[in-house]
Design a protein around this motif. Structure first.
Motif, PDB file in Angstrom:
ATOM      1  N   SER A  83      46.641  43.891  31.575  1.00 45.66           N
ATOM      2  CA  SER A  83      46.938  43.707  33.115  1.00 45.66           C
ATOM      3  C   SER A  83      48.300  44.453  32.774  1.00 45.66           C
ATOM      4  N   PHE A 101      42.960  48.436  31.692  1.00 45.09           N
ATOM      5  CA  PHE A 101      42.323  48.304  32.803  1.00 45.09           C
ATOM      6  C   PHE A 101      40.712  47.879  32.388  1.00 45.09           C
ATOM      7  N   CYS A 105      39.837  43.925  32.241  1.00 51.30           N
ATOM      8  CA  CYS A 105      38.126  43.318  33.384  1.00 51.30           C
ATOM      9  C   CYS A 105      37.322  42.682  32.629  1.00 51.30           C
ATOM     10  N   LEU A 108      38.180  39.632  30.885  1.00 51.80           N
ATOM     11  CA  LEU A 108      38.727  38.367  32.269  1.00 51.80           C
ATOM     12  C   LEU A 108      36.946  37.588  32.195  1.00 51.80           C
ATOM     13  N   ALA A 109      36.532  38.288  32.402  1.00 45.98           N
ATOM     14  CA  ALA A 109      34.891  37.960  32.040  1.00 45.98           C
ATOM     15  C   ALA A 109      33.943  37.277  31.182  1.00 45.98           C
TER      16      ALA A 109
END
Ligand SMILES: *[C@@H]1O[C@H](CO)[C@@H](O)[C@H](O)[C@H]1NC(C)=O
Ligand SMILES: *[C@@H]1O[C@H](CO)[C@@H](O)[C@H](O)[C@H]1NC(C)=O
Length: 428
Positions: A83, A101, A105, A108-109
């Motif tokens: 991030s 990015f 993402c 995170l998922a």
């Protein structure tokens, strides 16, 4: 992360100490992979060994809890790192943070997915890990794709500029001193066998530039020399050692000293400026016999047509000039280097470009793509009575017989580009 970069560089430096040949990996990409990838991976693992061993050594009932916390810490750490990378990248150049990015993402998922699975099944089962890895398939594939493209591009570019290869960086969670030791030995093996390989082949050739340089004055040839330049880390002595016919053709005694060979004087490669700034080195060899013009041969030169003075300011003058290409047919480019109090010219909307750094203020102009049977006309404007120095370099594709013979002495692992350049100088 830093160790993953530092260790391969260190190895590359150490490798160069005994080896006389640079870039052995150039024609054998697998050598670079063998030499630099394992040690790079080892560099990533080394810091983790100490953490992992500390956790193991604590040996208490707490250990698995600690391990779990360390595990989650590194997962969230990775999300935070990407991030941050995305934020910095986007701030510096818009659109630049795209890569980080995507990773942030997906990580995170993947983290929330892992948490759900771990709540349902037992911790650290193979299924858990496979699902976690699968959820990251998209960024991993993108990284691989970009990595391979980058590697190919770098390999291509390094053949021109010469440099230390960038290490592949891979992240692996296995951290044990035995694996690290194995990886380091693998790299050392790669480094020690690489000098046995010749760095070039027909598909990954060494790039060499050969120029027949004629220094001219009017219709006289003052000197005809051969200039040779290389782009990468393996110097011209390396080439001559492997192609004995070339130094022999140039009239060098066996066992000659490179100290007696002169470097090409400045301005030699003006016709291909600014490519000449990429050269690692360039040497000049005098051609021996005197060159006499053939009957129908005419040299390129500059003709002063007329000078128009300003009535109000007699120092200010406009000089009308023409370039006559002589009997050349295959002119690739003509380059003018104008030094002195130039205030305007007829090129590029009458605006002067930036002054070239170093030396007195001088302006470079490249002319190409015009029919050589016609003279090229232009004007220069100066505002003092001091003369302008105009250097002209004309690069022609056509080679004379001697240069063609020399060109054919180079082996197939050398991609030699040859041309004839006519240099002349004027004070106007
Ligand atoms: C142009 O000429 C000036 C003066 O002779 C010299 O200092 C400069 O290096 C030349 N530039 C190039 C690119 O050869
Ligand atoms: C000539 O032109 C330059 C640049 O425009 C300027 O700096 C210089 O003062 C001028 N010299 C004279 C004598 O007019």
């Amino acid at each position: 992360m830093a160790l993953a970069l530092v260790l391969p560089v260190l190895l590359a430096v150490i490798r160069l100490l005994p080896a006389t040949t640079a870039m052995s990996w150039f024609a054998h990409p697998w050598l670079a992979v063998l030499t630099y990838v394992p040690i790079s991976v080892a560099g990533m693992l080394i810091p983790r060994i100490s953490v992992a061993e500390k956790l193991m050594a604590s040996g208490s009932i707490d250990a698995s809890g600690n391990m779990k916390r360390f595990d989650w810490g590194s997962r969230w750490g990775a999300v935070a790192m990407y991030s941050f990378g995305a934020a910095v990248g986007t701030h510096l150049i818009p659109g630049n943070g795209f890569f980080s990015f995507i990773w942030a993402c997906f990580l995170l998922a993947a983290n929330s997915l892992l948490k759900t699975i771990q709540a349902k099944f037992r911790r650290s089962s193979l299924l858990n890990f496979s699902l976690y890895a699968l959820s990251l398939a998209v960024p991993i594939l993108i990284s691989l794709y970009v990595g391979v493209m980058l590697w190919q591009t770098l390999q291509e570019k390094m053949g021109m500029a010469g440099s230390i290869p960038h290490p592949f960086v891979a992240g692996i969670w296995l951290a044990s001193s035995r694996i690290v030791l194995f990886l380091v030995s693998l790299s050392i093996l790669g480094a020690s066998v690489s000098p046995q390989f010749f760095p070039y082949n027909t598909y990954a050739p060494k790039r060499i530039l050969l120029q027949r340089t004629f220094s001219t004055q009017g219709q006289r040839i003052l000197g005809a020399d051969y200039d040779l330049a290389v782009f990468d880390a393996n110097s011209l002595p390396f080439v001559f050692k492997n192609v004995e016919a070339v130094p022999k053709f140039l009239g060098l005694e066996p066992g000659f000293s490179w100290k007696t060979v002169s470097k090409s004087p400045s301005g030699t490669w003006m016709a291909i400026y600014p490519i000449s700034r990429l050269f690692v080195e360039s040497y000049r060899f005098s051609a021996g016999n005197k060159v006499v013009l053939k009957d129908d041969q005419r040299l390129p030169h500059i003709i002063l047509q007329n000078v128009k003075e300003d009535i109000l300011n007699p120092d200010r003058k406009r000089i009308y000039v023409e370039i006559d290409m002589g009997s050349l047919h295959e002119v690739w480019a003509s380059v003018l280097n104008i030094t002195g109090p130039l205030t305007s010219w007829s090129f590029s909307d009458e605006r002067l470009p930036e002054v070239v750094n170093g030396g007195p203020p001088s302006y470079i102009c490249r002319l190409s793509g015009k029919d050589t049977s016609e003279n090229w006309k232009f004007w220069l404007e100066a505002n003092t009575s001091k003369p302008l120095q105009v250097d002209l370099a004309v690069l022609d594709h056509e080679l004379d017989d001697d240069t063609r013979t020399l060109l054919h002495l180079f082996p197939s692992w050398a991609a030699t580009i040859a041309g004839s350049t006519y240099l002349s100088s004027y004070l106007i």
